[in-house]
Design a protein around this motif. Sequence first.
Motif, short mmCIF file in Angstrom:
data_model
loop_
_atom_site.label_atom_id
_atom_site.label_comp_id
_atom_site.label_asym_id
_atom_site.label_seq_id
_atom_site.Cartn_x
_atom_site.Cartn_y
_atom_site.Cartn_z
N ALA A 32 0.83 -1.20 0.00
CA ALA A 32 0.00 0.00 0.00
C ALA A 32 0.87 1.25 0.00
CB ALA A 32 -0.93 0.00 1.21
N VAL A 33 1.93 1.25 0.80
CA VAL A 33 2.80 2.42 0.88
C VAL A 33 3.45 2.69 -0.47
CG1 VAL A 33 4.92 3.34 1.87
CG2 VAL A 33 3.22 2.30 3.35
N SER A 34 3.95 1.62 -1.10
CA SER A 34 4.61 1.87 -2.39
C SER A 34 3.62 2.31 -3.45
CB SER A 34 5.43 0.66 -2.86
OG SER A 34 4.97 -0.51 -2.31
N VAL A 35 2.42 1.73 -3.43
CA VAL A 35 1.40 2.17 -4.40
C VAL A 35 1.07 3.64 -4.16
CG1 VAL A 35 -1.03 1.93 -5.02
CG2 VAL A 35 0.40 -0.08 -4.85
N TYR A 40 1.05 9.11 -5.90
CA TYR A 40 1.33 10.51 -5.59
C TYR A 40 2.26 11.11 -6.66
CZ TYR A 40 3.20 14.65 -3.37
OH TYR A 40 3.60 15.93 -3.13
N LEU A 41 3.30 10.35 -6.97
CA LEU A 41 4.28 10.82 -7.96
C LEU A 41 3.62 11.09 -9.30
CD1 LEU A 41 7.47 11.07 -8.37
CD2 LEU A 41 7.26 8.89 -9.52
N ILE A 42 2.84 10.09 -9.76
CA ILE A 42 2.27 10.22 -11.10
C ILE A 42 1.21 11.33 -11.13
CG2 ILE A 42 0.84 9.02 -12.79
CD1 ILE A 42 2.48 6.55 -12.27
N VAL A 43 0.39 11.40 -10.07
CA VAL A 43 -0.63 12.44 -10.04
C VAL A 43 0.04 13.82 -9.99
CG1 VAL A 43 -2.45 13.46 -8.61
CG2 VAL A 43 -2.43 11.00 -9.05
N ASP A 44 1.07 13.94 -9.17
CA ASP A 44 1.77 15.22 -9.04
C ASP A 44 2.36 15.66 -10.38
OD1 ASP A 44 2.84 17.37 -7.40
OD2 ASP A 44 4.79 16.47 -7.83
N ILE A 45 3.05 14.74 -11.05
CA ILE A 45 3.63 15.09 -12.36
C ILE A 45 2.53 15.39 -13.35
CG2 ILE A 45 5.03 14.23 -14.28
CD1 ILE A 45 6.55 12.52 -12.34
N GLY A 46 1.46 14.58 -13.30
CA GLY A 46 0.35 14.76 -14.23
C GLY A 46 -0.28 16.13 -14.09
N ILE A 47 -0.51 16.54 -12.85
CA ILE A 47 -1.14 17.85 -12.61
C ILE A 47 -0.24 18.97 -13.12
CG2 ILE A 47 -1.80 19.48 -10.81
CD1 ILE A 47 -2.85 17.09 -9.22
N LYS A 48 1.07 18.82 -12.86
CA LYS A 48 2.00 19.86 -13.31
C LYS A 48 2.09 19.87 -14.83
CE LYS A 48 5.06 20.45 -9.40
NZ LYS A 48 5.94 19.49 -8.69
N ALA A 49 2.00 18.70 -15.44
CA ALA A 49 2.21 18.60 -16.88
C ALA A 49 1.00 19.07 -17.68
CB ALA A 49 2.54 17.16 -17.26
N TRP A 50 -0.20 18.87 -17.12
CA TRP A 50 -1.45 19.06 -17.86
C TRP A 50 -1.49 20.38 -18.65
CZ3 TRP A 50 -4.88 16.10 -19.87
CH2 TRP A 50 -6.12 16.61 -20.23
#
Lengths: 495, 345
Positions: A32-35, A40-50
């Motif tokens: 769960a922690v690694s997921v 978090y990583l992907i969502v964070d990058i995704g939001i910044k990239a959008w």
Amino acid sequence: MTDTFDKGNAAFIAKRYASERRFKAYGAVALAVSVLFLVYLIVDIGIKAWPSFFEHRVVLEVNLDASKIPADEVLKGDFEGLVRGSLRSLFPRVTTRGDVRSLTSLLSAGAADDLRQDTAANPASIGTTVRAGALLGDDSDLYLKGMLTTTLRMPGTTNLQLAQSGEEFILTGDLSQLAVGQIVRANGGALRITGVEAGLAKAEAILPPATLNSLTPGTWDILSFSRAEADRRIDDRQVVLLEALRDKGVIEKHFAWRFFTSGDSREPELAGLRGAIFGSLLTLIMTLSLSVPLGIAAAVYLEEFAAKNKWTEIIEVNINNLAAVPSIIFGLLGLAVFINFFGLPRSAPLVGGLVLALLVLPTIIIASRAALKAVPPSIKEAALGVGASHQQAVFHHVLPLAVPGILTGTILGVARALGETAPLLMIGMVAFIVDVPKGFTEAATVLPVQIFLWSDLPEIAFQSRTAAAIIVLLVILFGLNAAAIYMRKRFERRW
Amino acid sequence: MKKVLLAVSALALFAGPALARDQIRIVGSSTVYPFTTTVAENFGKTSGMKTPVVESTGTGGGMKLFCSGVGEDTPDMTNASRAMKKSEFEACAKNGVTEIVEIKVGFDGLTVAASKDAPDMKLTKQQLFMALAKQVPDKDGKLVDNPYKMWSDIDASLPKEKIEILGPPPTSGTRDSFMELAMEVGAGKFESLEALKKSDAKAFEAVWKSMREDGAFVEAGENDNLIVQKLQANPAALGIFGFSFLEENASSIKGLEIDGATPTFESVASGDYKMSRPLFVYVKKQHVGVVPGIAEFVAEYVSDKALGEDGYLGAKGLITLPGAEAEKTRADALAMNVLTIDGLK
């Protein structure tokens, strides 16, 4: 045996079960922690990239004046001047030098590039008036995306009188809506409130109003900002002009195909990944065409033909060690051998591919040997039994069955090569390269290097571009890994 | 096996005599990189020639490549965030690079900045030295390990906050400049250290070149954007980075007043703000005419369009030279006046 189930043993068994449950719980928590981190990583990058995947253009009616465009060299025409002139014609009251500069600074340095290409492709349009989308600059774009300040519009609901004394404007009447720093848009102009005192408000002109008519409800509005002018990259005058363009309905938002079809640029709105993608492609072609044949040949020889003696043992140990050597070492090797000794060009995909081939070679050899080893000996023995030579047995029977495993290893090696920057630093591929590379000896850069270079630039808009480039790289890597899994599933043989 | 043969023959083909280069190659400082790349892009767009390739290798690495010799496999220009050293000039000369044109393109201000939410602080270079040095003189002028934990320990007028400063690692040119412009000057303000400088220059150098290692100074990596982000998250910390990053992020961070001057475009250009360094581009004159476009590229770099008051380099955050100096730079560059060893350090 029944007497073993006494009380002591039951307690022992309960303890064993509890231990197992605890272990499962630890595992679930770890997962769960690694997921969570990954999401978090992907969502964070995704939001910044959008935001980077979209761009804003202002749609202009441009008269393609034949006198400004040489018929034989359409590309050399003064399209910038035409686009700027067309934008100015939307604001007939913007005449002072400073105001005009504010207006044209809204546009990107490459605002006329699209029109230039379109006209060159269709020279018949010269002399006519066309609708053209002019790209806005990075600051205007960020403002329209709401990333510089939040702008609130409030309709004016009170009656105000307007007077002018020298440079200053005085507003009297019901001042309940006004506050310092707001912009009142009325009578075709815009006034910034500089002070509200008892009974009157002072204001300075951002764009001078056409008349001093009284303001009645509904004829004026207020812009207020979450960030003061001094705290943002875009000044009040530019904001007023952009809001006016927005009111005219000429600003359009489009998907930024440019991000994939143009090369690098120092203007964030023009910068694209095409050069880096092509560079990565050329580098990988070089890497693959060298490391795959060499890797497979080495693996087949070591696994099937080589005598088992001290020498092969030493070679095996060294191959395993090479797989763990830090990649920067390969870069240094590439610099010393390929560039300084052989005199190959710097920054070229040729050298990059050679260095990365050395880097992934051990991985491919190890994976190929494992795949060859996994083919049951009975297959080879059967081939030998019906009279095939050793070479025939290996090439006709063992190797084809090992192909899925070899492919998987190769793709994983390619994925690693695709993500490397450190070795390329030494051979000059960490560079600003605008022209899209067309050959193996032309200067090129690769995707991860592009990410590294963009992340270090001061312009805020490049932070979003960096995130978007990371997304592109991740998508390609996911694609490669998915291909590896697919091939394993598709061709895998179980015995 | 066919593939192997193909690959080998392809390699043999490429490895043949290198073709004549028709593209300018530039190496050097990462601080000058954003500006030279902008000029390169504009040059490529307007000249019809190939856009120059600009590598970011750092000032020292750039000099090494630049001075490695004359010929197509060596760079034509190098960016530098400091003037060429005497030793580098000599190394160049030894390898046959005897005609070098120096172009001073502008200044870079070094800023000490904090989050907008932080209280205002006015610092002097001496205070910066006291906050950052590993060893500082005590009341009697004897060197002791840095005892200051809070800003208020240094001076009562400073806030009661823990000292925490984020800065670049030693490999960075920004760090070199900060040490020279702030730490060396700050150290010189102490009488005891001033005396040490006269008696034992090496020992003095060791004092201002040693940063404290007890956690008050944090090496935050080469990437200035990272320091900016950390400042936003932590209003108590200060950060050291180049002026263009301050300008781009004016919405979230502010530059602190150092020795009575706040870092602004005007104060750096006029020299009122003392923590600034000149930026250079060096051109190998022997390549002019051999690699096409060098003279035209230099002309573009020093043109009014680029380096002028409203030029595009100013818009990118370069602090351009004041009028008369700009004229001199332009004249020298266009005439390709070569550098001599006199005046180099």
